[in-house]
Write an enzyme that holds these catalytic residues in place. Structure first.
Site, mmCIF file in Angstrom:
data_model
loop_
_atom_site.group_PDB
_atom_site.id
_atom_site.type_symbol
_atom_site.label_atom_id
_atom_site.label_comp_id
_atom_site.label_asym_id
_atom_site.label_seq_id
_atom_site.Cartn_x
_atom_site.Cartn_y
_atom_site.Cartn_z
ATOM 1 N N GLY A 250 0.806 -1.536 0.112
ATOM 2 C CA GLY A 250 -0.038 -0.111 -0.051
ATOM 3 C C GLY A 250 0.957 1.394 0.112
ATOM 4 N N ASP A 251 1.998 1.149 0.633
ATOM 5 C CA ASP A 251 2.988 2.265 0.703
ATOM 6 C C ASP A 251 3.513 2.400 -0.578
ATOM 7 O OD1 ASP A 251 2.390 2.501 3.351
ATOM 8 O OD2 ASP A 251 4.004 1.089 3.907
#
Length: 309
Positions: A250-251
């Protein structure tokens, strides 16, 4: 310039146990050590893309010194406040048949050190992007992101927030440039069970109406959607890969999207690239390398072209 903030960094100690029997001695076949924390993950991928950025954060003790030294050796510019006591937490990840994690508590952060971090963050200029992501240490106010954004309000700074639940909802008042929940986080916010990008559209629209300029919702193997600043909906599939480690995926999406937007790319291109970055990290042991990202990006574009015929 892009800045990231990691209030609760960690040293991630990843072990690959041959067995995992409680109450007995278990052996690991191999180990890796990574500098963890969501903001650090974003900075690591931006650095891989050769996008200038600075990682802000709070560190302590010998583990904090190791973290900062490792970031600097990797070419990541860092500006961390060092605490006088305690040590940066260590997260143990047992990567066997099922990933099992034991996350450390982390140090107690005194108010004067928070003030020091805020003073350093004051250097951010109009047009810069500030990424606020990850957990808030228990010794800090739960609305820490809101405190930071209110302090910098009116300066023409673009805020990016990737946080769970109430922390995300409280950030919407600052009208962040981007938020990126996943489908399960969206489901918990709205008491629903969306799985696919299409099922997440009405919830992304609500988040946009409440203040977020752009809303990306990642849906794992189902793909991702972007409800953009012009109220346009974009969806992308996911390139098939062998899942190695979902940590940081997600990052990586956040980093990829922000990097492309800074280049001046349109939202559709930025979403595709963001998806490729997230998928590439999921297929890697750590944050993805550029070569892997480029391969996944090319594969994703091919899939989209074939679907459009």
């Amino acid at each position: 310039m892009i800045y990231t903030v990691t209030l609760n960094p960690a040293i991630d100690y990843v072990m690959h146990p041959l067995t995992l029997d409680m109450g007995f001695t278990n052996r690991s076949s191999s180990e890796e050590i990574y500098c963890g924390g969501n903001g650090i993950n974003v900075s690591t991928l931006l650095n891989e893309l050769k996008v200038l950025n600075v990682a802000f954060g709070i560190a302590a003790g010998f583990t904090g010194e190791y973290l900062i030294n490792t970031l600097q050796k990797s070419g990541i510019s860092s500006n961390f406040v060092m605490l006088d006591h305690g040590f940066t937490r260590i997260n143990v990840k047992l990567n066997g048949i099922v990933m099992t994690m034991v996350n450390g508590m982390g140090p107690k952060i005194p108010e004067k050190k928070v003030d020091e971090l805020l003073e350093r963050i004051d250097c951010i200029q109009p047009g810069d992007t500030l990424v606020l992501t990850g957990s808030i240490p228990k010794s800090l106010p739960e609305n820490m992101y809101d405190i930071i954004m209110k302090r910098l309000a009116g300066r023409g700074i673009r805020f990016v927030v990737d946080a769970p639940g109430q922390l995300l909802m409280e950030a919407l008042a600052a009208k962040p440039f981007l938020i990126k929940p996943n489908n399960h986080e969206v489901g918990r916010i709205f008491d629903a069970r969306p799985e696919t990008p299409e099922e997440c559209i009405p919830f992304a629209e609500k988040l946009h109406e409440r203040g977020a300029q752009n809303v990306i919702v990642s849906c794992g193997s189902h793909g991702a959607l972007l409800y953009d600043n012009d109220c346009q909906v974009h969806t992308v599939p996911t390139a098939k890969i062998k899942l190695v480690n979902a940590t940081g995926a997600g990052d990586s999406m956040v980093a990829g999207f922000v990097a492309k937007c800074q280049e001046g790319a349109d939202y559709e291109t930025a979403l595709r690239f963001a998806s490729a970055c997230g998928t590439a990290t999921a297929a890697s042991r750590g944050i993805a390398k550029r070569a892997t990202i480029d391969k996944v990006y090319a594969r994703l574009n091919k899939i989209i072209e074939e679907q459009s015929r």
